[in-house]
Design a protein around this motif. Sequence first.
Motif, PDB file in Angstrom:
ATOM      1  N   UNK A 329       0.800  -1.180  -0.003  1.00 42.16           N
ATOM      2  CA  UNK A 329      -0.146   0.102  -0.059  1.00 42.16           C
ATOM      3  C   UNK A 329       0.820   1.235  -0.070  1.00 42.16           C
ATOM      4  N   UNK A 330       2.002   1.215   0.808  1.00 45.77           N
ATOM      5  CA  UNK A 330       2.881   2.380   0.860  1.00 45.77           C
ATOM      6  C   UNK A 330       3.499   2.542  -0.688  1.00 45.77           C
ATOM      7  N   UNK A 331       3.953   1.681  -1.357  1.00 45.40           N
ATOM      8  CA  UNK A 331       4.315   1.770  -2.602  1.00 45.40           C
ATOM      9  C   UNK A 331       3.353   2.119  -3.556  1.00 45.40           C
ATOM     10  N   UNK A 332       2.202   1.724  -3.358  1.00 46.58           N
ATOM     11  CA  UNK A 332       1.211   2.012  -4.595  1.00 46.58           C
ATOM     12  C   UNK A 332       0.878   3.724  -4.183  1.00 46.58           C
ATOM     13  N   UNK A 333       0.990   4.243  -2.933  1.00 43.56           N
ATOM     14  CA  UNK A 333       0.411   5.394  -2.599  1.00 43.56           C
ATOM     15  C   UNK A 333       1.634   6.538  -3.345  1.00 43.56           C
ATOM     16  N   UNK A 334       3.100   5.912  -3.115  1.00 51.76           N
ATOM     17  CA  UNK A 334       4.017   6.590  -3.599  1.00 51.76           C
ATOM     18  C   UNK A 334       3.948   6.813  -5.318  1.00 51.76           C
ATOM     19  N   UNK A 335       3.630   5.714  -5.768  1.00 49.81           N
ATOM     20  CA  UNK A 335       3.722   5.781  -7.472  1.00 49.81           C
ATOM     21  C   UNK A 335       2.417   6.474  -7.676  1.00 49.81           C
ATOM     22  N   UNK A 336       1.412   6.441  -7.094  1.00 47.34           N
ATOM     23  CA  UNK A 336       0.365   7.225  -7.527  1.00 47.34           C
ATOM     24  C   UNK A 336       0.581   8.745  -7.375  1.00 47.34           C
ATOM     25  N   UNK A 337       1.238   9.129  -6.415  1.00 49.96           N
ATOM     26  CA  UNK A 337       1.587  10.540  -6.001  1.00 49.96           C
ATOM     27  C   UNK A 337       2.461  11.185  -7.158  1.00 49.96           C
ATOM     28  N   UNK A 338       3.416  10.343  -7.711  1.00 46.51           N
ATOM     29  CA  UNK A 338       4.361  10.701  -8.809  1.00 46.51           C
ATOM     30  C   UNK A 338       3.562  10.560  -9.979  1.00 46.51           C
ATOM     31  N   UNK A 339       2.384   9.860 -10.362  1.00 48.97           N
ATOM     32  CA  UNK A 339       1.508   9.683 -11.443  1.00 48.97           C
ATOM     33  C   UNK A 339       0.625  10.839 -11.382  1.00 48.97           C
ATOM     34  N   UNK A 340       0.234  11.336 -10.227  1.00 53.61           N
ATOM     35  CA  UNK A 340      -0.622  12.650 -10.127  1.00 53.61           C
ATOM     36  C   UNK A 340       0.485  13.950 -10.766  1.00 53.61           C
ATOM     37  N   UNK A 341       1.649  13.885 -10.375  1.00 54.41           N
ATOM     38  CA  UNK A 341       2.411  15.005 -10.679  1.00 54.41           C
ATOM     39  C   UNK A 341       2.532  15.102 -12.066  1.00 54.41           C
ATOM     40  N   UNK A 342       3.004  13.913 -12.791  1.00 58.51           N
ATOM     41  CA  UNK A 342       2.850  13.716 -14.186  1.00 58.51           C
ATOM     42  C   UNK A 342       1.669  14.248 -14.888  1.00 58.51           C
ATOM     43  N   UNK A 343       0.465  13.628 -14.414  1.00 60.34           N
ATOM     44  CA  UNK A 343      -0.684  14.033 -15.148  1.00 60.34           C
ATOM     45  C   UNK A 343      -0.987  15.395 -14.948  1.00 60.34           C
ATOM     46  N   UNK A 344      -0.645  16.157 -13.957  1.00 55.80           N
ATOM     47  CA  UNK A 344      -0.772  17.629 -13.741  1.00 55.80           C
ATOM     48  C   UNK A 344       0.075  18.311 -14.674  1.00 55.80           C
TER      49      UNK A 344
END
Length: 431
Positions: A329-344
């Motif tokens: 879950x921690x790794x998924x959260x970190x990956x999702x945060x990076x994906x959100x930055x790229x999406x923005x």
Amino acid sequence: MATNALRGARLAVAVALYLLTAVPVFAEPQPLSLQQAVAAALNNNPELVSLRKEAGVLDAAAVRAGVLPNPTLELEGATGALTGSSDDSNLSLGISQEFLLGDKRLKRHAVAERDLAAYRWQVADRERAVKEQVQAAYCDVLLAQERVGLARHSIELNKQLLQVAVDRLAAGDIPELEMYLVRVELVRSEGNLVELQRALLDSRAKLFALVALPPAASPVLGDTLNGNDVRVNGAGDLKQVAMQNRPDLKALHAAMQRSDAEVGLAEAEGIPNLTAGIAVSRDTSSMEIGGAEGRETAYTIGVKISMPIPVFDRNQAGQQEARAKRSSAEIRLQGAAASVEREVDSAHASLANAEKVLSLFRSDILRQLDENLKLTQEAYRLGEVGILAVIEEQKKYFEVSDSYLAALHARQISLNRLESAVAADIYGGVQ
């Protein structure tokens, strides 16, 4: 009596004339704005409605987590009839209760609460995705409508050009071939209109399906593609807003908290539960004293306490599984945060590019095209240019006009994507 009959006839005629001349007033259908379409989709979309119903499952899980184990009723009877001692018997009645140690009940309830919190953020994230889909479908319908209007304008100009060609042919100024060329352009523009109308029907059907309107409902859209400038903050500020607002990140954060609670519960599951019980027994036996037989009955009350000895199993596998889920879950959260930055970043760059394209059209290029087309048409009417020059100028006019509509659509789609990526209304959508 005749006077009354005459009055009745006059009254009937007056009523009949009123009914014939009365014009029924029907309420015109209200136009559907983008905000109304989004609100209707969030309320009526079948996928969202069914997803919200799943909250009852998680509520039931929370209730189940707080329920105590049921007590156990124990009844035991024995007789000596089968062994030749029919007067000997035993009857025991007891009740036992399992007690959860290690705060298991509280920790199970904590897991259920965090699971419910993650579910609610998942619903919010799905609502965000549905909103973006509705906004895109709404803009597709607006673009299709504008293209249909542009195609009708093309047909009107070709009809006017055909009339000019017919007049010049009658005057002997042009060969018959020029008139046929104009007719071909007219037929081509009419065929293009049919294709664009079909695309409009498909776009409206997609939008109304997302909004979950009844099959018979077909409202007109009340908004238009907005050509005004768009001012948004820098990508860095928008990233911070996205990190605070994105429901998918909050859902993953809640899932990580649930994993923490599951680790605590797995550790508590390694502590065995205590079972305590109380029983009442009645023992009946026969005895012989001095050749005389008698019966003796004794009542006893007993207490029983039992607990498994955690020698081999201390829930090591459950604890390992819970810690692995927590790390995942921690790794998924970190990956999702990076994906959100790229999406923005991607949405912000896309919006900037769309604004650059629109800036090319804002330099009076459309007005100049319209003026060039009118001058070319007038020059053909006066016999100063040939028909091919007019046809070419009309094609250029409609190609550039269609490109402008596509640029407006692309800018609005980019703005909607950026709002969805940030999970905030940064501009207000289509006006």
